[in-house]
Design an enzyme around this catalytic site. Structure first.
Site, PDB file in Angstrom:
ATOM      1  N   PRO A   1       1.907  34.902  38.681  1.00 54.43           N
ATOM      2  CA  PRO A   1       0.876  34.238  38.306  1.00 54.43           C
ATOM      3  C   PRO A   1      -0.293  35.341  37.769  1.00 54.43           C
ATOM      4  CG  PRO A   1       1.631  32.749  39.879  1.00 54.43           C
ATOM      5  CD  PRO A   1       2.457  34.061  39.970  1.00 54.43           C
TER       6      PRO A   1
ATOM      7  N   THR B   1      -0.312  37.948  35.818  1.00 53.12           N
ATOM      8  CA  THR B   1      -0.027  39.279  35.384  1.00 53.12           C
ATOM      9  C   THR B   1      -0.185  39.577  33.778  1.00 53.12           C
ATOM     10  OG1 THR B   1       2.277  38.524  35.565  1.00 53.12           O
ATOM     11  CG2 THR B   1       1.318  39.727  37.352  1.00 53.12           C
ATOM     12  N   GLY B   2      -0.653  38.510  33.288  1.00 51.10           N
ATOM     13  CA  GLY B   2      -0.627  38.843  31.654  1.00 51.10           C
ATOM     14  C   GLY B   2       0.356  38.344  30.819  1.00 51.10           C
ATOM     15  N   LYS B   3       1.354  37.298  31.218  1.00 48.01           N
ATOM     16  CA  LYS B   3       2.360  36.961  30.218  1.00 48.01           C
ATOM     17  C   LYS B   3       1.825  36.057  28.934  1.00 48.01           C
ATOM     18  CE  LYS B   3       4.165  34.554  33.691  1.00 48.01           C
ATOM     19  NZ  LYS B   3       3.174  34.952  34.782  1.00 48.01           N
ATOM     20  N   THR B   4       0.988  35.332  29.117  1.00 47.01           N
ATOM     21  CA  THR B   4       0.179  34.643  28.122  1.00 47.01           C
ATOM     22  C   THR B   4      -0.490  35.485  27.189  1.00 47.01           C
ATOM     23  OG1 THR B   4       0.227  32.473  29.372  1.00 47.01           O
ATOM     24  CG2 THR B   4      -1.074  32.579  27.498  1.00 47.01           C
TER      25      THR B   4
ATOM     26  N   HIS C   1     -12.401  41.604  69.255  1.00 44.92           N
ATOM     27  CA  HIS C   1     -11.023  41.221  68.301  1.00 44.92           C
ATOM     28  C   HIS C   1     -10.863  42.076  67.211  1.00 44.92           C
ATOM     29  CE1 HIS C   1      -8.220  37.781  66.813  1.00 44.92           C
ATOM     30  NE2 HIS C   1      -8.564  38.637  66.057  1.00 44.92           N
ATOM     31  N   GLU C   2     -11.915  42.383  66.421  1.00 44.00           N
ATOM     32  CA  GLU C   2     -11.964  42.892  65.269  1.00 44.00           C
ATOM     33  C   GLU C   2     -11.817  44.518  65.384  1.00 44.00           C
ATOM     34  OE1 GLU C   2     -11.313  41.596  62.330  1.00 44.00           O
ATOM     35  OE2 GLU C   2     -11.899  39.513  63.209  1.00 44.00           O
TER      36      GLU C   2
ATOM     37  N   HIS D   1      -7.918  45.126  66.189  1.00 37.17           N
ATOM     38  CA  HIS D   1      -7.286  45.327  65.125  1.00 37.17           C
ATOM     39  C   HIS D   1      -7.299  46.774  64.426  1.00 37.17           C
ATOM     40  CE1 HIS D   1      -5.815  40.966  64.522  1.00 37.17           C
ATOM     41  NE2 HIS D   1      -7.101  40.656  64.328  1.00 37.17           N
TER      42      HIS D   1
END
Length: 655
Positions: free
Chosen positions: A218, A220-223, A440-441, A444
């Site tokens: 969804p 990505t520019g199909k329409t 915590h961060e 990571h």
């Protein structure tokens, strides 16, 4: 985008409101005529017994016998009237049943009686009784079916196609407005060239594809590509969604398919675009499809298959469709001769993202510090729709600050909004919670900085964002990656567990703040074993069926396996997670000074980024067994897991 016209067909000038008003006026006139004109004057009604008594008393002078009533006139002397006066007492009465003795009774009492001559309008009440009720029914029915219709009765238009028709170039979109999908543009330019120069292909015996299917995630520019084709080809463009074929009534979907292709043939050369084809073309009886021979969707699909295989390939009608679920489409729909060509419109790479950003910033005032190349690097995995939203968010942030132009910091904040959500500065954490989130961060960040292919840690924050994030670590890859090795997967799992490991190491207890990390780590470890076949114990066997190719977040069904295999899968997943957990604890143990220093800076400033963050994380130490674990997934023989030696955990909650 302006709609040029509705379904192209000639309609009668039918105005239901005017028709309903005329019918109401006619009905009112007929009712007035029947009630007041045809019935004549009204007289007092007496009981039939009183009428008999008056006849016997000689008070009645004349009687008019009608089919439904008796009208009689009393003698004038009974009311004190003089003879010759024009005033008389006239009464009506209704007989009880059919009195056959009434004429004899009247003769015996010398009462004149007669029947009135038939009226020239006597047929009109009967006619009204037959005509008015059907007119009333038809009027109500006409009003009900036309109250929501702009033209024509709904019963006559329900089977017509709802496709919007755009005239030549009226979509307002060309290929200059589409970027980042150069391969797809090249394929579709051939379609445009065929519509403009059909003889170039037909003289060589070439046949243009009857159908082109655009597939991809969804956004990505199909329409957008479909609109660009219509704008470039300068031909009529029919646009309809797959869900618009199916309605309440049986057979409507097939009728609309027939009507759509009839219109297309009349407008050829033209393009017919069906968006969200999976709503219409699901496999019959297959997974995610429908069952039953009388299903309305199946009838509609069968009609579409017939129309695609039936019209002349060189009449200039090209069917274009888009979907993000190609795996559920019916095989008959995808075979050569129907959708001959399938074009993948995937998420753009770094160069594609930069090109898309150039398109979307055309109407935006940018400051001199804007670097679209850096923005493209910082937005891996963004689709075209995500990038359009990013530019708009940055412009809104600049307008909120009353700036004259959008600066780079607006884009950086917009990226964090898209990735992590809105800042929630109103959410105040107590000292223990804030300290827990900070360690915590940083956990990571330290573990992630040592993992292969993980990219650079760009930012750490303890400001709450989004739905449940009390802090976040922004780590961006250095380049677009399309393959991930087993060692990189293990490194990602260790990075996810770095936050919980820091809490265990510093506080001796864990909090609920690591629940999302644990969920992601477990899911990744399960795919590591069951989908990617990277477990040495189970070997290269896929225990999950990959189904959703372009839609994320949809779980794959597991194959049918025995209980022993299920137990082996669970043990293999646990071994992967345990090894990553041990490595995260090992890294943080030997870098505990860095953990303490970085966390204290983070608690003081709430946000660490750029050079300050890089200097704090510049020289982390490696555990001696990390390389072996990354390569093999195994710890040294007899190595005890660090988590087993830590104190027992106490669960605390962070809201």
């Amino acid at each position: 985008m302006p709609i040029e016209t509705e379904p192209n067909r000639t309609r009668k000038n039918f105005e239901p409101k005017r028709f309903g008003g005329s019918l109401f006026i006619l009905f009112t006139l007929l009712l007035f005529l029947n009630l007041f004109v045809l019935r004549g004057p009204r007289f007092p009604i007496t009981a039939y017994s009183d009428f008999i008594t008056q006849v016997e008393a000689g008070q009645v002078e004349r009687v008019e016998v009608r089919p439904d009533r008796i009208r009689y006139i009393l003698k004038s002397d009974q009311y004190g009237f003089n003879e010759g006066t024009e005033t008389a007492a006239v009464f009506d009465t209704v007989p009880v049943g059919i009195d056959l003795e009434l004429p004899k009774f009247l003769r015996e009492h010398d009462v004149q009686y007669f029947a009135p001559p038939p009226s020239s309008l006597s047929w009109l009440p009967t006619l009204l009784g037959w005509v008015v009720p059907p007119l009333i029914f038809f009027g109500i029915w006409s009003w009900l079916i036309n109250r929501n219709q702009g033209a024509g009765p709904a019963a006559l238009t329900v089977g017509q196609s709802k496709a919007r028709i755009y005239s030549e170039g009226s979509t307002g979109v060309t290929f200059d407005d589409v970027a980042g999908v150069e391969e797809a543009k090249t394929e579709l330019l051939e379609i445009v060239d065929f519509l403009a120069h059909a003889d170039k292909y037909t003289r060589l015996g070439a046949k243009i594809p009857k159908g082109v299917l655009l597939v991809g995630p969804p956004g990505t520019g199909k329409t957008l590509l479909a609109k660009a084709i219509a704008g470039e080809a300068k031909v009529p463009f029919f646009s309809i969604s797959g869900s618009e074929f199916i309605e309440l009534f049986v057979g409507i979907g097939a009728a609309r398919v027939r009507d759509l292709f009839e219109q297309a043939k009349q407008q050829a050369p033209c393009i017919v675009f069906i968006d969200e084809l999976d709503a219409l073309g699901k496999a019959r009886g297959g997974p995610g499809g429908f069952t039953g021979g009388n299903d309305e969707r199946e009838q509609t699909l069968n009609q579409l298959l017939s129309e695609m295989d039936g019209f002349d390939p060189n009449v200039g009608v090209i069917l274009l469709a888009a979907t993000n679920r190609p795996e559920v489409l019916d095989p008959a729909l995808l075979r050569p001769g129907r959708f001959d060509r399938q074009i993948v419109v995937d998420r753009p790479d770094k160069m594609g993202r930069e090109a898309i950003l150039k398109v979307h910033v055309r109407g935006v005032k940018l400051a001199e510090d804007i670097n679209l190349t850096k923005l493209a690097v910082r937005t891996p995995g963004f689709s075209g729709a995500d990038l359009a939203n990013l530019v708009n968010e940055a412009a809104l942030l600049a307008a909120r600050q009353s700036r004259d132009a959008v600066v780079m910091s607006d884009f950086n904040e917009a990226i964090e909004r898209v990735v992590a959500g809105l800042e929630k500065k109103s959410r105040v954490l107590n000292d223990l919670e804030k300290k827990t989130v900070a360690y915590h961060e940083v956990g990571h960040a330290i573990v992630g900085s040592l993992m292969p292919g993980a990219g650079t840690v760009e930012k750490i924050s303890v400001i709450p964002r989004g739905i449940g994030a009390l802090g976040y670590t922004l780590q961006l890859p250095e380049e677009d990656r399309f393959l991930i090795t087993a060692s990189e997967l293990r490194g990602r799992i260790a990075t996810l567990l770095g936050g919980r490991s820091a809490e265990e190491l510093i506080f001796g207890v864990v909090s609920t703040g690591a629940s999302d990390d644990i969920q992601k780590a477990t899911d990744l470890a399960e795919r590591y074993v069951t989908l990617y076949g990277m477990s040495d114990e189970l070997g290269p066997i896929a225990y999950e069926k990959a189904q959703q190719q372009f839609l994320e977040g949809v779980p794959n069904p597991r194959r049918t396996v025995g209980p022993q295999v299920v137990e082996a899968i669970d043990q293999a997943v646990k071994d992967v997670v345990d090894g990553a957990h041990h490595m995260a604890l090992s890294i943080l143990s030997i870098n505990q000074d860095m953990l303490q220093l970085t966390a204290s800076h983070l608690l003081e400033k709430e946000v660490l980024e750029s050079q300050e963050l890089h200097s704090l994380l510049s020289q982390p130490q490696f555990p001696p067994d990390m390389d072996e674990w990354l390569q093999t997934g195994k710890l040294p023989q007899g190595k005890e897991l660090i988590q087993t030696t830590l104190n027992s955990h106490q669960l605390i909650g962070i809201n």
